[in-house]
Scaffold this motif. Structure first.
Motif, PDB file in Angstrom:
ATOM      1  N   TYR A 137      -4.651  -8.863   1.849  1.00 30.30           N
ATOM      2  CA  TYR A 137      -5.420  -7.828   2.079  1.00 30.30           C
ATOM      3  C   TYR A 137      -5.904  -7.029   1.466  1.00 30.30           C
ATOM      4  O   TYR A 137      -6.507  -5.674   2.060  1.00 30.30           O
ATOM      5  CB  TYR A 137      -7.051  -7.582   3.874  1.00 30.30           C
ATOM      6  N   TYR A 165       1.440 -10.472  10.329  1.00 31.30           N
ATOM      7  CA  TYR A 165       0.913  -9.040   9.545  1.00 31.30           C
ATOM      8  C   TYR A 165       1.623  -7.825   9.417  1.00 31.30           C
ATOM      9  O   TYR A 165       2.463  -7.504   9.733  1.00 31.30           O
ATOM     10  CB  TYR A 165      -0.294  -8.775  10.289  1.00 31.30           C
ATOM     11  N   TRP A 166       1.334  -7.498   8.048  1.00 32.97           N
ATOM     12  CA  TRP A 166       2.199  -6.638   7.264  1.00 32.97           C
ATOM     13  C   TRP A 166       3.505  -7.270   6.688  1.00 32.97           C
ATOM     14  O   TRP A 166       4.533  -6.392   7.018  1.00 32.97           O
ATOM     15  CB  TRP A 166       2.566  -5.335   8.384  1.00 32.97           C
ATOM     16  N   SER A 218     -10.386  -6.490  -2.559  1.00 33.08           N
ATOM     17  CA  SER A 218     -11.488  -7.805  -2.899  1.00 33.08           C
ATOM     18  C   SER A 218     -11.072  -8.278  -4.540  1.00 33.08           C
ATOM     19  O   SER A 218     -11.473  -7.517  -5.505  1.00 33.08           O
ATOM     20  CB  SER A 218     -12.251  -7.133  -2.525  1.00 33.08           C
ATOM     21  N   PRO A 219     -11.467  -9.363  -3.978  1.00 31.24           N
ATOM     22  CA  PRO A 219     -12.174 -10.348  -3.658  1.00 31.24           C
ATOM     23  C   PRO A 219     -10.551 -10.387  -2.462  1.00 31.24           C
ATOM     24  O   PRO A 219      -9.261 -10.208  -3.270  1.00 31.24           O
ATOM     25  CB  PRO A 219     -12.372 -11.534  -4.018  1.00 31.24           C
ATOM     26  N   TYR A 220     -10.733 -11.057  -1.357  1.00 35.85           N
ATOM     27  CA  TYR A 220      -9.491 -10.905  -0.184  1.00 35.85           C
ATOM     28  C   TYR A 220      -9.471 -12.628  -0.573  1.00 35.85           C
ATOM     29  O   TYR A 220     -10.329 -13.078  -0.249  1.00 35.85           O
ATOM     30  CB  TYR A 220      -9.785 -11.026   0.807  1.00 35.85           C
ATOM     31  N   ASP A 232       1.281  -1.540   0.060  1.00 32.74           N
ATOM     32  CA  ASP A 232      -0.181  -0.371  -0.054  1.00 32.74           C
ATOM     33  C   ASP A 232       0.981   1.135   0.022  1.00 32.74           C
ATOM     34  O   ASP A 232       1.644   1.209   1.262  1.00 32.74           O
ATOM     35  CB  ASP A 232      -0.884   0.116   1.499  1.00 32.74           C
ATOM     36  N   PHE A 274      -6.180 -16.571   0.133  1.00 36.98           N
ATOM     37  CA  PHE A 274      -5.748 -16.680   0.841  1.00 36.98           C
ATOM     38  C   PHE A 274      -4.899 -17.327  -0.626  1.00 36.98           C
ATOM     39  O   PHE A 274      -4.960 -18.063  -1.410  1.00 36.98           O
ATOM     40  CB  PHE A 274      -6.669 -17.379   1.004  1.00 36.98           C
ATOM     41  N   PHE A 302       0.021  -5.174   2.925  1.00 35.97           N
ATOM     42  CA  PHE A 302      -1.030  -6.482   3.228  1.00 35.97           C
ATOM     43  C   PHE A 302      -1.363  -7.813   3.153  1.00 35.97           C
ATOM     44  O   PHE A 302      -1.591  -8.263   2.078  1.00 35.97           O
ATOM     45  CB  PHE A 302      -1.889  -5.786   2.693  1.00 35.97           C
ATOM     46  N   HIS A 327      -1.983 -14.317   3.275  1.00 37.82           N
ATOM     47  CA  HIS A 327      -2.904 -13.594   2.489  1.00 37.82           C
ATOM     48  C   HIS A 327      -3.396 -12.506   1.807  1.00 37.82           C
ATOM     49  O   HIS A 327      -2.748 -11.840   3.478  1.00 37.82           O
ATOM     50  CB  HIS A 327      -4.191 -13.854   3.932  1.00 37.82           C
TER      51      HIS A 327
END
Lengths: 123, 113
Positions: free
Chosen positions: B97, B55-56, B100-102, B31, B104, B38, B95
């Motif tokens: 995020y 995460y991140w 969308s669509p998110y 991002d 995996f 993300f 995964h």
């Protein structure tokens, strides 16, 4: 402690309908986006859809595979999330998880999951 | 849609040894406004829902042992377990995020050699 309790799964015939529920506790439910994610037996994870919070007008979005057949709703007064599934197909057979989306634009991932409820679509 | 591809599909590592799982996204999940990737790593044990590890792309979730680490940016990411423990036997998913669509990755099944 954050808790998400999924329920409502079961056996349904192709073309039938089912409504899943998720009871949330331990956090301010109304603040969070909430999603559904499913997992076919022995398979990977598939995002199903999202409902945003009141500040974002409860807008929804869905995976292409379920759009037009599934509807997500919520009741902030009872801390409940729902998934209405219509026109079910055999390929919808899966464990369905209610998931919480973490707050914050940069953190909008699934941080808490329910235990899942099994939906079996079969004649 | 952003396609997430993990490698390998399965992996067997001796106790105490390093395990490495790779994840590649079909487009960047960085991002630009936050300079954050993300990208999340989950661990799923049999009969349980997934659990957040990282995460991140590289930030360990609270309570996750420091033998788990993540690296990478843009489209290429790695999850490393520095010293495999018996309780780490699980399926690991990346995964995104970002959009969308998110989506995996297909999952990597990690077992003990």
């Amino acid at each position: 402690e954050v808790q998400l309790v999924d329920s409502g799964g079961g056996l349904v015939q192709p073309g039938g309908s089912l409504r899943l529920s998720c009871a949330a506790s331990g956090f301010t439910f109304s603040d969070h986006y909430m999603d559904w994610v499913r997992q076919a037996p022995g398979r990977g994870l598939e995002w199903v859809g999202r409902i945003r919070n009141k500040a974002n007008f409860y807008t929804t979005e869905y995976a292409a595979s379920v759009k037009g057949r599934f509807t997500i709703s919520r009741d902030d007064s009872t801390n409940s999330l729902y998934l209405q599934m219509n026109s079910l197909k055999t390929e919808d057979t899966a464990v369905y998880y209610c998931v919480r989306v973490r707050l914050g634009r940069e953190l909008r991932f699934f941080d808490h999951w329910g235990q899942g409820t099994l939906v079996t679509v079969s004649s | 849609d952003i396609v997430m591809t993990q490698s390998p599909d399965s992996l067997a590592v001796s106790l105490g040894e390093r395990a490495t799982i790779n994840c590649k996204s079909s487009q960047s999940v960085l991002d630009s406004s936050s300079n954050k990737n993300f990208l999340v790593w989950y661990q799923q044990k049999p009969g349980q829902p997934p659990k957040v590890l990282i995460y991140w792309a590289s930030t360990r979730e609270s309570g996750v042992p420091d033998r788990f680490s993540g690296s990478g940016s843009g489209t290429d990411f790695t999850l490393t377990i520095s010293s495999l423990q018996a309780e780490d036997v699980a399926v690991y998913y990346c995964h995104q995020y970002y959009s969308s669509p998110y989506t995996f990755g297909q999952g990597t099944n990690l077992d003990i050699k």
